[in-house]
Every structure is written in structure tokens, then in C-alpha cells.
Design a protein around this motif. Structure first.
Motif, PDB file in Angstrom:
ATOM      1  N   THR A   1       0.818  -1.213   0.000  1.00 13.90           N
ATOM      2  CA  THR A   1       0.000   0.000   0.000  1.00 13.90           C
ATOM      3  C   THR A   1       0.850   1.261   0.000  1.00 13.90           C
ATOM      4  O   THR A   1       0.379   2.314  -0.365  1.00 13.90           O
TER       5      THR A   1
ATOM      6  N   LEU B   1      -1.444   2.628   6.308  1.00 11.39           N
ATOM      7  CA  LEU B   1      -1.058   2.563   4.891  1.00 11.39           C
ATOM      8  C   LEU B   1       0.415   2.210   4.716  1.00 11.39           C
ATOM      9  O   LEU B   1       0.816   1.677   3.674  1.00 11.39           O
TER      10      LEU B   1
ATOM     11  N   HIS C   1      -4.076  -3.753   6.506  1.00 13.90           N
ATOM     12  CA  HIS C   1      -4.915  -3.411   5.364  1.00 13.90           C
ATOM     13  C   HIS C   1      -6.349  -3.151   5.823  1.00 13.90           C
ATOM     14  O   HIS C   1      -6.982  -2.193   5.403  1.00 13.90           O
TER      15      HIS C   1
ATOM     16  N   ALA D   1      -6.565   0.112   7.604  1.00 13.91           N
ATOM     17  CA  ALA D   1      -6.541   1.221   6.644  1.00 13.91           C
ATOM     18  C   ALA D   1      -7.911   1.402   5.988  1.00 13.91           C
ATOM     19  O   ALA D   1      -8.389   2.529   5.831  1.00 13.91           O
ATOM     20  N   VAL D   2      -8.542   0.284   5.627  1.00 14.63           N
ATOM     21  CA  VAL D   2      -9.884   0.367   5.019  1.00 14.63           C
ATOM     22  C   VAL D   2     -10.857   0.983   6.021  1.00 14.63           C
ATOM     23  O   VAL D   2     -11.660   1.858   5.668  1.00 14.63           O
TER      24      VAL D   2
ATOM     25  N   CYS E   1     -10.150   4.788   6.312  1.00 15.88           N
ATOM     26  CA  CYS E   1     -10.607   5.539   5.132  1.00 15.88           C
ATOM     27  C   CYS E   1     -12.133   5.596   5.081  1.00 15.88           C
ATOM     28  O   CYS E   1     -12.715   6.616   4.696  1.00 15.88           O
TER      29      CYS E   1
ATOM     30  N   LEU F   1      -6.606   0.870  -1.843  1.00 12.31           N
ATOM     31  CA  LEU F   1      -6.609  -0.293  -0.948  1.00 12.31           C
ATOM     32  C   LEU F   1      -7.279  -1.489  -1.616  1.00 12.31           C
ATOM     33  O   LEU F   1      -6.883  -2.636  -1.427  1.00 12.31           O
TER      34      LEU F   1
END
Lengths: 121, 152
Positions: free
Chosen positions: B12, B67, B75, B78-79, B82, B131
Motif C-alpha cells: 500500500t 497505509l 490493510h 486502513a480500510v 478511510c 486499498l
């Protein structure tokens, strides 16, 4: 806060940023030329810090002193951080990262001027 | 930091992801300092806006860290960051347009991030798209390793 230095640093940052975008477009990593340009811009920014410290020591005050000092720190920290992050990947994306740092510096210096003059948020 | 990143499968924080991390880091630093100053010096002026700025700052820090870290766990973080950011900027943006009196001073997410060139509303969309592209697969590769789909 010295207006001439502010203008010079904004122009330098935008020129180096444009050169970085050109290198991104040409699929080139960050090279010696871009690093030299970034170094020159950083010197102008450091001169601005010295100028601002001298003016503050003479009794001049920004409208929001704490915000001004934070922007001042940000103005000299952005390019070294950008160089460090861009050199982590010697591809076109490293050049793109440096262009982001340059644009950030230009915005920071504009905000620095606004905080010094007491205009804008 | 990721050395010899050219030998690793796309993570990422490599390729275009490096720009994403850089912009997230700028927003993390900017939002943290701004909300710290606001809460320390003039908290009573606009409590709601400043608390929302502080929340936004935390989300930006989490997103930046997540990230730059490899692996399925980060991951997912991060999702989540966001997604929270996108929901936050849409909710706060709408609220600030409908009831501007509740936001006497600019928060990061008020008017959909209009005080920040609308980057706050664009950033989570780009982040989620990136992502999705770099999502880890069970076999250890990422979707970015696959040859790019022909553009129709």
C-alpha cells in the motif's frame, strides 16, 4: 516574517515541484538536480526562520503566535521529510512525492504570511 | 521504512501509494497541530467543531500508519480508517451546510473540506480505491501484482 523571502521560497518550491512533476511524467526518479533545487529552497526557508526569529525578538508579534510558530516549524520540516520519503523508492513515484512536499511548502508559506498579517483563519 | 521495495510485491505504500501516504501524513500533522492549538487556546469558542477536528486528526494518523504497514491486519485497519474518514467528511460536511451556526469556526471536515481545497473528501475515495487494488490475497500476492486489465 520577510515578504521577499516568502515570495522567493514560494517561487522556488513551485519551480522544484514543477520539475518533480516533469520527472514523474518522464518516469525518472529523484536525481541530483532535484535534490539541489530542494536544498536551495530549504536554505531560503531557513533564512525566513532566522528573519522571523529576529523580528519576534524585536517585539513584533503574529496575530496567533502559537499557530505562527507551528507553521514556521512545518515550513522547514516538510522538505526534509519529503526527501526522506521520496528516496525510499527510487522510481517516478519518489519524484511525485517530492512534488507533493513542494506544493505543501508553498501552501504553508502562504498560510504563514496570513497568520503573520492576521488575515484568514 | 521499505527498503528494496522494488523486489517486493506492490504494497500500500509503494508506487502511487507513496503519494497517498505523503498526503495523509500532511493531513495528520496539519489536523493534529491545528486541533491541539484550537483546543488549548479557544476551546469554548466552538467545541463541536474542534472536537470533530481532533477526531479527524486521529483518523488521519491511523490511516497514515496503517497505509505504511504491510499485511492483512493493517490493510483492514486502513480500510476502516478511510471508510470512517469518508463517512465523517460527508456527515460533518452536510451538517455544516445545513446548520452553519454549529460551526462558527472551520473544522477540517466542515463544508466537505472546502477550507482544504476539498482534499478531505477526495482523499478517502482515492484511498479506498488504492486499498482495493492492493488488497492482500490468500496466496500472498496482491491484486496489484496481476497484469493490468485492458482498458475498454
Amino acid at each position: 516574517m520577510i515578504d521577499g523571502l516568502a515570495a522567493a521560497s514560494i517561487i522556488c518550491a513551485l519551480l522544484v515541484g514543477a520539475a518533480c512533476l516533469l520527472q514523474t511524467w518522464r518516469d525518472r526518479p529523484v536525481g541530483v538536480g532535484l535534490l539541489a533545487g530542494t536544498g536551495a529552497t530549504e536554505l531560503v526557508l531557513l533564512a525566513q526562520v532566522v528573519g522571523a526569529v529576529v523580528e519576534i525578538s524585536r517585539g513584533q508579534r503574529a496575530d496567533q503566535p502559537a499557530v505562527f510558530v507551528l507553521y514556521l516549524i512545518g515550513s522547514v520540516a516538510a522538505l526534509p521529510a519529503g526527501v526522506w520519503w521520496s528516496l525510499g523508492e527510487r522510481t517516478r513515484w519518489g519524484s511525485a512525492v517530492l512534488s507533493v512536499a513542494c506544493v505543501a511548502v508553498a501552501i504553508i508559506v502562504v498560510r504563514l504570511g496570513q497568520v503573520w498579517e492576521g488575515t484568514g483563519g | 521504512m521499505a527498503s528494496a521495495s522494488t523486489d517486493r510485491p506492490a504494497g500500500t505504500s509503494s508506487g502511487p501509494g507513496r503519494i497517498l501516504v505523503a498526503v495523509y501524513a500532511i493531513f495528520a500533522v496539519a489536523a493534529c497541530s491545528r486541533s491541539a492549538v484550537q483546543i488549548a487556546t479557544e476551546f469554548d469558542h466552538a467545541r463541536l467543531a474542534y472536537l470533530l477536528s481532533a477526531f479527524a486528526a486521529v483518523v488521519y494518523v491511523v490511516a497514515t500508519v496503517a497505509l505504511t504497514r504491510p499485511g492483512v491486519h493493517w490493510h483492514r485497519v486502513a480500510v476502516a480508517a478511510c471508510t470512517t474518514e469518508l463517512a465523517g467528511v460527508l456527515a460533518v460536511g452536510t451538517a455544516s451546510v445545513l446548520d452553519s451556526s454549529a460551526f462558527p469556526d472551520q473544522a477540517v471536515w466542515s463544508t466537505y473540506g472546502g477550507g482544504y481545497l476539498f482534499i478531505p473528501v477526495v482523499l478517502p475515495v482515492l484511498g479506498l480505491a488504492w486499498l482495493r487494488r492492493t488488497a492482500p490475497r490468500p496466496d500472498g500476492t496482491t491484486t496489484a501484482d496481476a497484469p493490468p486489465a485492458p482498458t475498454a
